[in-house]
Motif scaffolding. Sequence first.
Motif, mmCIF file in Angstrom:
data_model
loop_
_atom_site.group_PDB
_atom_site.id
_atom_site.type_symbol
_atom_site.label_atom_id
_atom_site.label_comp_id
_atom_site.label_asym_id
_atom_site.label_seq_id
_atom_site.Cartn_x
_atom_site.Cartn_y
_atom_site.Cartn_z
ATOM 1 N N ASN A 116 -17.267 121.773 77.005
ATOM 2 C CA ASN A 116 -18.243 122.119 75.979
ATOM 3 C C ASN A 116 -18.459 123.631 75.942
ATOM 4 O O ASN A 116 -18.016 124.362 76.828
ATOM 5 N N HIS A 117 -19.158 124.086 74.927
ATOM 6 C CA HIS A 117 -19.302 125.533 74.751
ATOM 7 C C HIS A 117 -20.159 126.162 75.846
ATOM 8 O O HIS A 117 -20.010 127.349 76.147
ATOM 9 N N ILE A 118 -21.060 125.391 76.462
ATOM 10 C CA ILE A 118 -21.894 125.938 77.540
ATOM 11 C C ILE A 118 -21.028 126.310 78.736
ATOM 12 O O ILE A 118 -21.097 127.429 79.261
ATOM 13 N N THR A 119 -20.186 125.363 79.163
ATOM 14 C CA THR A 119 -19.295 125.632 80.293
ATOM 15 C C THR A 119 -18.323 126.745 79.967
ATOM 16 O O THR A 119 -18.098 127.660 80.772
ATOM 17 N N GLN A 120 -17.732 126.682 78.784
ATOM 18 C CA GLN A 120 -16.749 127.688 78.411
ATOM 19 C C GLN A 120 -17.386 129.072 78.353
ATOM 20 O O GLN A 120 -16.805 130.057 78.821
ATOM 21 N N GLY A 121 -18.586 129.156 77.795
ATOM 22 C CA GLY A 121 -19.262 130.449 77.713
ATOM 23 C C GLY A 121 -19.576 131.027 79.076
ATOM 24 O O GLY A 121 -19.404 132.232 79.323
ATOM 25 N N PHE A 122 -20.039 130.185 79.989
ATOM 26 C CA PHE A 122 -20.324 130.635 81.352
ATOM 27 C C PHE A 122 -19.066 131.172 82.019
ATOM 28 O O PHE A 122 -19.073 132.249 82.628
ATOM 29 N N LEU A 123 -17.959 130.441 81.889
ATOM 30 C CA LEU A 123 -16.706 130.869 82.511
ATOM 31 C C LEU A 123 -16.172 132.149 81.874
ATOM 32 O O LEU A 123 -15.592 132.998 82.563
ATOM 33 N N MET A 124 -16.367 132.319 80.572
ATOM 34 C CA MET A 124 -15.932 133.547 79.915
ATOM 35 C C MET A 124 -16.719 134.751 80.407
ATOM 36 O O MET A 124 -16.183 135.858 80.522
ATOM 37 N N GLY A 125 -17.998 134.554 80.702
ATOM 38 C CA GLY A 125 -18.774 135.643 81.283
ATOM 39 C C GLY A 125 -18.219 136.062 82.633
ATOM 40 O O GLY A 125 -18.103 137.268 82.931
ATOM 41 N N LEU A 126 -17.854 135.083 83.456
ATOM 42 C CA LEU A 126 -17.247 135.402 84.751
ATOM 43 C C LEU A 126 -15.890 136.079 84.570
ATOM 44 O O LEU A 126 -15.524 136.965 85.357
ATOM 45 N N LEU A 127 -15.153 135.693 83.522
ATOM 46 C CA LEU A 127 -13.846 136.307 83.279
ATOM 47 C C LEU A 127 -13.991 137.791 82.970
ATOM 48 O O LEU A 127 -13.150 138.595 83.381
ATOM 49 N N VAL A 128 -15.041 138.173 82.252
ATOM 50 C CA VAL A 128 -15.272 139.594 81.980
ATOM 51 C C VAL A 128 -15.407 140.360 83.299
ATOM 52 O O VAL A 128 -14.780 141.416 83.494
ATOM 53 N N LEU A 129 -16.211 139.831 84.218
ATOM 54 C CA LEU A 129 -16.404 140.502 85.509
ATOM 55 C C LEU A 129 -15.106 140.558 86.307
ATOM 56 O O LEU A 129 -14.761 141.596 86.896
ATOM 57 N N LEU A 130 -14.380 139.441 86.340
ATOM 58 C CA LEU A 130 -13.116 139.410 87.081
ATOM 59 C C LEU A 130 -12.087 140.340 86.449
ATOM 60 O O LEU A 130 -11.295 140.981 87.156
ATOM 61 N N GLY A 131 -12.089 140.416 85.119
ATOM 62 C CA GLY A 131 -11.161 141.317 84.434
ATOM 63 C C GLY A 131 -11.443 142.772 84.758
ATOM 64 O O GLY A 131 -10.518 143.558 85.020
ATOM 65 N N VAL A 132 -12.715 143.152 84.737
ATOM 66 C CA VAL A 132 -13.083 144.530 85.079
ATOM 67 C C VAL A 132 -12.707 144.819 86.530
ATOM 68 O O VAL A 132 -12.247 145.920 86.858
ATOM 69 N N ARG A 133 -12.898 143.849 87.400
ATOM 70 C CA ARG A 133 -12.509 144.020 88.810
ATOM 71 C C ARG A 133 -11.007 144.284 88.921
ATOM 72 O O ARG A 133 -10.572 145.118 89.725
ATOM 73 N N GLN A 134 -10.215 143.594 88.108
ATOM 74 C CA GLN A 134 -8.758 143.823 88.129
ATOM 75 C C GLN A 134 -8.416 145.208 87.591
ATOM 76 O O GLN A 134 -7.533 145.895 88.115
ATOM 77 N N ILE A 135 -9.125 145.626 86.535
ATOM 78 C CA ILE A 135 -8.862 146.947 85.956
ATOM 79 C C ILE A 135 -9.094 148.046 86.991
ATOM 80 O O ILE A 135 -8.288 148.976 87.141
ATOM 81 N N LEU A 136 -10.191 147.933 87.709
ATOM 82 C CA LEU A 136 -10.583 148.996 88.628
ATOM 83 C C LEU A 136 -9.901 148.914 89.982
ATOM 84 O O LEU A 136 -9.636 149.947 90.617
#
Length: 406
Positions: A145-165
Amino acid sequence: MQIAGWSFVIAIFSAAFSTALINIFSIAGFVFWLLSGHAVAQMKRIVRNPICLTLLSFILLLVVSISWSTPSISSALDGIKTYRKLFFFLSVFALCWFLPQWKERLLNALFCSVVLMGFASICVAMGVPGFPEPDPWQGAIFLKNHITQGFLMGLLVLLGVRQILFGTNKLWKIFGGFAVVLAIYVTFYLTNGRTGFLSVGLALGSLVLFLPRTLKQKVVILGVVTLLMAAILATSDRFQNRFSQATAEIEQYSTQVDTKQKTSMGLRMLFWERGFNIIESAPFLGYGVGSWSYQFDQDQLKDGIDKANAKYQVCGNPHNDYIMMAAQVGVFGLMLWLLFLGMMYRFAKIMDFKDSFLMHGMLVIYCCGCLFNSFTYDVTEGTVFLILSASLLGTAFRHIDFFSES
């Protein structure tokens, strides 16, 4: 220990796709940890850690509350089962204290899983054969559902920035940047979930709070995030429509009594209103684990609303973690839970920088999201958060003298 570790990795990788699989493999990971021969010795050590000790106290309160739970014993036991994910925190904490390499494996598993979910959502939006049709209410949702997907997408932003840096090579850094763009695009332009807007927005905001080390860096990151969010909000029709809808639903709740409970925000406000009634009637220790649905029905009956009444609502959870916990184990139990989260925030400062900003950002997303959803009650959100936070904290505490035998 290896089998337990890989079980948790598979569980986290399954998070974006299957509730059943994350359940099966997280339970398997806990069982294999118990059978590893190291569990007893590790538990003797981790109970000296203030975070684990607080969580164990909360778990003990939940178990003891069965004795005063108002519904049947089966309902109370079902309630305990929904909180089994709390035990996963302890086992993963011990696992990553003993074998710290599992931290990166767990983080990478979620990173890859959510990236694949993002790709799948794009395929849903494009109508690629073999993928489900877009949901008329939620948008381009793939399995969850969109609640779960939205929560996981928020974590993906943090993990993505961690990979960038902090990525180990240029390709990983590029992949991290792509993941951040993917999470923003899918959330704001392909789905209709307000939880996703909140989660990704909080993830970006947490970069301003926890990433800069100097005032100049803070000003630069604040400027970049502000411009990015302004551009997103100006161009995302989905965000604008859902925000307007939420405002209208809140106004409808306060002015149209007969229909106020029929909308998404109206239902939440109704659940919260009755939740406060429940807490007020048993403020200290609550009505026991697994009692929410029963007490919600009792509160409706006090107002003359039975199952034959058009206003009757079934409520499995109040879409608010704090109300849910206070109703079951009282303000005392809620304070224990908040102490657990607060110590996680406090001790995140001992982590390596690449992990501390991630831990802090995860906590911001989780704690704010819990105002509108029962993340700890929900399988995927609660399990992912507790396993990942345990992996970060367990690794950080490896050399802290809480584990000293003296």
